[in-house]
Motif scaffolding. Structure first.
Motif, PDB file in Angstrom:
ATOM      1  N   LEU A 103     -10.307 -10.638  15.191  1.00  0.00           N
ATOM      2  CA  LEU A 103      -9.134 -10.835  14.282  1.00  0.00           C
ATOM      3  C   LEU A 103      -8.329 -11.950  14.880  1.00  0.00           C
ATOM      4  N   ALA A 104      -7.978 -11.708  16.165  1.00  0.00           N
ATOM      5  CA  ALA A 104      -7.210 -12.719  16.988  1.00  0.00           C
ATOM      6  C   ALA A 104      -8.077 -14.181  17.040  1.00  0.00           C
ATOM      7  N   LEU A 105      -9.423 -14.298  17.045  1.00  0.00           N
ATOM      8  CA  LEU A 105     -10.183 -15.317  17.346  1.00  0.00           C
ATOM      9  C   LEU A 105      -9.920 -15.964  15.981  1.00  0.00           C
ATOM     10  N   VAL A 106     -10.274 -15.224  14.865  1.00  0.00           N
ATOM     11  CA  VAL A 106     -10.265 -15.969  13.508  1.00  0.00           C
ATOM     12  C   VAL A 106      -8.888 -16.792  13.449  1.00  0.00           C
ATOM     13  N   VAL A 107      -7.840 -15.733  13.314  1.00  0.00           N
ATOM     14  CA  VAL A 107      -6.598 -16.336  13.314  1.00  0.00           C
ATOM     15  C   VAL A 107      -6.082 -17.572  14.108  1.00  0.00           C
ATOM     16  N   LEU A 108      -6.334 -17.506  15.395  1.00  0.00           N
ATOM     17  CA  LEU A 108      -6.165 -18.594  16.285  1.00  0.00           C
ATOM     18  C   LEU A 108      -7.028 -19.764  15.741  1.00  0.00           C
ATOM     19  N   ALA A 109      -8.105 -19.677  15.297  1.00  0.00           N
ATOM     20  CA  ALA A 109      -8.992 -20.868  14.863  1.00  0.00           C
ATOM     21  C   ALA A 109      -8.311 -21.492  13.760  1.00  0.00           C
ATOM     22  N   VAL A 110      -7.886 -20.678  12.689  1.00  0.00           N
ATOM     23  CA  VAL A 110      -7.113 -21.086  11.480  1.00  0.00           C
ATOM     24  C   VAL A 110      -5.827 -21.861  11.907  1.00  0.00           C
ATOM     25  N   GLY A 111      -5.253 -21.339  13.000  1.00  0.00           N
ATOM     26  CA  GLY A 111      -3.824 -21.972  13.386  1.00  0.00           C
ATOM     27  C   GLY A 111      -4.072 -23.184  14.117  1.00  0.00           C
ATOM     28  N   VAL A 112      -5.088 -23.148  14.945  1.00  0.00           N
ATOM     29  CA  VAL A 112      -5.416 -24.728  15.417  1.00  0.00           C
ATOM     30  C   VAL A 112      -5.698 -25.568  14.494  1.00  0.00           C
ATOM     31  N   PHE A 113      -6.309 -25.069  13.477  1.00  0.00           N
ATOM     32  CA  PHE A 113      -6.970 -26.086  12.512  1.00  0.00           C
ATOM     33  C   PHE A 113      -5.490 -26.534  11.714  1.00  0.00           C
ATOM     34  N   ARG A 114      -4.611 -25.635  11.297  1.00  0.00           N
ATOM     35  CA  ARG A 114      -3.240 -25.987  10.574  1.00  0.00           C
ATOM     36  C   ARG A 114      -2.624 -27.027  11.571  1.00  0.00           C
ATOM     37  N   ARG A 115      -2.684 -26.847  12.857  1.00  0.00           N
ATOM     38  CA  ARG A 115      -1.906 -27.599  13.855  1.00  0.00           C
ATOM     39  C   ARG A 115      -2.177 -28.892  13.974  1.00  0.00           C
ATOM     40  N   THR A 116      -3.460 -29.061  13.983  1.00  0.00           N
ATOM     41  CA  THR A 116      -4.184 -30.359  14.231  1.00  0.00           C
ATOM     42  C   THR A 116      -4.415 -31.263  13.149  1.00  0.00           C
ATOM     43  N   ARG A 117      -4.601 -30.615  11.914  1.00  0.00           N
ATOM     44  CA  ARG A 117      -4.694 -31.425  10.917  1.00  0.00           C
ATOM     45  C   ARG A 117      -3.680 -31.672   9.697  1.00  0.00           C
ATOM     46  N   MET A 118      -2.736 -30.616   9.848  1.00  0.00           N
ATOM     47  CA  MET A 118      -1.703 -30.474   9.006  1.00  0.00           C
ATOM     48  C   MET A 118      -0.271 -30.394   9.520  1.00  0.00           C
ATOM     49  N   ARG A 119      -0.249 -30.388  10.735  1.00  0.00           N
ATOM     50  CA  ARG A 119       1.104 -30.319  11.784  1.00  0.00           C
ATOM     51  C   ARG A 119       1.871 -29.186  11.330  1.00  0.00           C
ATOM     52  N   ARG A 120       1.342 -28.043  10.948  1.00  0.00           N
ATOM     53  CA  ARG A 120       1.725 -26.877  10.617  1.00  0.00           C
ATOM     54  C   ARG A 120       0.829 -25.839  11.596  1.00  0.00           C
ATOM     55  N   GLY A 121       1.240 -24.427  11.462  1.00  0.00           N
ATOM     56  CA  GLY A 121       0.369 -23.496  11.871  1.00  0.00           C
ATOM     57  C   GLY A 121       1.075 -22.778  13.221  1.00  0.00           C
ATOM     58  N   ILE A 122       2.314 -22.939  13.526  1.00  0.00           N
ATOM     59  CA  ILE A 122       3.073 -22.230  14.608  1.00  0.00           C
ATOM     60  C   ILE A 122       3.165 -20.694  14.216  1.00  0.00           C
ATOM     61  N   LYS A 123       3.293 -20.460  12.981  1.00  0.00           N
ATOM     62  CA  LYS A 123       3.416 -18.760  12.706  1.00  0.00           C
ATOM     63  C   LYS A 123       2.196 -18.277  12.657  1.00  0.00           C
ATOM     64  N   THR A 124       1.039 -18.979  12.360  1.00  0.00           N
ATOM     65  CA  THR A 124      -0.306 -18.499  12.469  1.00  0.00           C
ATOM     66  C   THR A 124      -0.833 -18.345  13.920  1.00  0.00           C
ATOM     67  N   LEU A 125      -0.343 -19.376  14.769  1.00  0.00           N
ATOM     68  CA  LEU A 125      -0.850 -19.284  16.232  1.00  0.00           C
ATOM     69  C   LEU A 125      -0.024 -18.309  16.761  1.00  0.00           C
ATOM     70  N   THR A 126       1.313 -17.845  16.398  1.00  0.00           N
ATOM     71  CA  THR A 126       1.782 -16.883  16.901  1.00  0.00           C
ATOM     72  C   THR A 126       1.234 -15.505  16.872  1.00  0.00           C
ATOM     73  N   LEU A 127       1.015 -15.549  15.598  1.00  0.00           N
ATOM     74  CA  LEU A 127       0.230 -14.076  15.128  1.00  0.00           C
ATOM     75  C   LEU A 127      -0.917 -13.899  15.836  1.00  0.00           C
TER      76      LEU A 127
END
Length: 392
Positions: A103-127
């Motif tokens: 679960l952690a790897l999946v959520v972190l991958a989504v967070g990195v994608f959101r951060r690099t492409r959408m300048r969002r994803g801090i909450k996803t990366l934290t989780l």
């Protein structure tokens, strides 16, 4: 040019670009609709709700490490680890470590994608980081309990044999699954490890007597005690005690759903011994399992715990509340460095299942010098063998 709903938008000329084309602003025609950006208040609420969701999910994940932490906030919440279905989940700590890691790897991958492409994803990366920390926590607990399993006790550890009152006492417990780990298997294990006490859940009187006969043929006489409750196939629990520990008599055992045997020395040097088999923690038997487990672990917290040895299939792990409070007793597998090795089911690797078979010893009388998880025959359980020395 038309806007949403096909309503016209009238351009207002306010200059030309370098191609000579007119740029324009759109003036709203009455009755038309133009999408608006969310207000500052709405955006703020979304951020708050998002962080609250991260906090909720993160807290739930952390509590899987030990749900009994909630009892520190409210004593009425104690016992969550023995409440169905939480009791099932906490028994599978190695599996929880694997699940949270994925679960952690999946959520972190989504967070990195959101951060690099959408300048969002801090909450996803934290989780994702919280889930990763929980996975590491579960894995660390299992590793810290001990995974280096020797598969048997050493042949010569330099201690005197049992019988003199100061020598070693070796305890073996094995749920034989109604004899699928046969008398020959048990006798072979007992002989190789020098067992003085043998606890055998799901073992008939006939099988126990056969074990004793095989041991006698090797020059090691044993007394045999058996108690049967419920269905004989799973409700028969046997206890064998070596004659080197002196004469034993069978006394009152704890009230459990399956057979339980207590034997105490009538004239000898050995400890009081209890062989048990606790009801499984399935949904319809939860109350029965709770009562059985409490009755067994209460022995370690009672007045008669001095020198006590409890062995058998407790159908519970060290993560269930009753085994978190053993009074003067200690888990021999944990003390011997193999507490993280599972004893059930054998169809899974030893690092993945649950450690539900135990040898509990009074630490005021004995110390564990070594322990091992062993496997023989066709039972769905592995066994536990531990060597004890009188404490110094």
């Amino acid at each position: 040019m038309r806007g949403p709903g096909g309503r016209p938008l009238v351009p207002l000329r306010h200059g030309a670009d370098h191609f000579g084309r007119y740029t324009s602003r759109m003036r709203r025609v009455p009755g038309s609709r133009i999408s608006r950006r969310p207000s500052c208040h709405t955006r703020h609420m979304r951020v708050v709700v998002g962080w609250l969701l991260v906090l909720l999910l993160g807290t739930a994940a952390v509590l899987t490490l030990n749900p009994e932490w909630l009892a520190r906030l409210n004593p009425d919440w104690a016992g969550l680890t023995t409440t169905y279905p939480i009791s099932q989940v906490v028994a599978l700590r190695p599996l929880l470590a694997a699940v949270f890691a994925v679960l952690a790897l999946v959520v972190l991958a989504v967070g990195v994608f959101r951060r690099t492409r959408m300048r969002r994803g801090i909450k996803t990366l934290t989780l994702g980081l919280v889930l990763l920390a929980v996975a590491i926590g579960h894995a660390w607990v299992v590793w810290d309990r001990g995974m280096d399993n020797p598969g048997g006790l050493s042949a010569d550890d330099g201690v005197r044999p049992a019988g003199a009152g100061t020598g070693a006492i070796t305890v073996l417990t094995y749920n034989t699954l109604d004899g699928r780990t046969t008398a020959e298997d048990v006798a072979d294990l007992a002989g190789q490890n020098g067992a003085d006490i043998i606890a055998l859940p799901e073992t008939s009187l006939a099988t126990a007597e056969e074990v004793a006969a095989l041991m006698l043929a090797e020059g090691a006489p044993f007394q045999v005690f058996v108690d049967v409750k419920g269905e004989p196939a799973i409700g028969s629990t046997a206890l064998l005690v070596a004659s080197t520990l002196g004469e034993y008599v069978q006394t009152s055992a704890p009230e459990t759903s399956f057979g339980a045997v207590r034997a105490e020395p009538a004239s000898g040097v050995g400890p009081p011994v209890v062989a048990v088999h606790v009801s499984p923690p399935i949904s319809r038997l939860t109350a029965q399992w709770q009562a059985d487990l409490e009755a067994v672990t209460a022995l370690c917290r009672g007045r008669d715990a001095a020198g006590l040895v409890v062995a058998g299939d407790l159908n519970a792990t060290l993560d269930h509340r009753p085994l978190q409070d053993l009074g003067g007793c200690a888990d021999a597998a944990l003390a011997g460095g193999v507490g993280g090795v599972s004893t059930w089911p054998v169809r899974t690797p030893a690092w993945l299942g649950s450690a539900i078979d135990h040898v509990l010893v009074d630490t005021g009388r004995y110390r564990v010098t070594e322990a091992a998880v062993v496997q023989r025959g066709e039972s769905d359980h592995r066994g536990v063998v531990a060597r004890l020395l009188p404490g110094e």
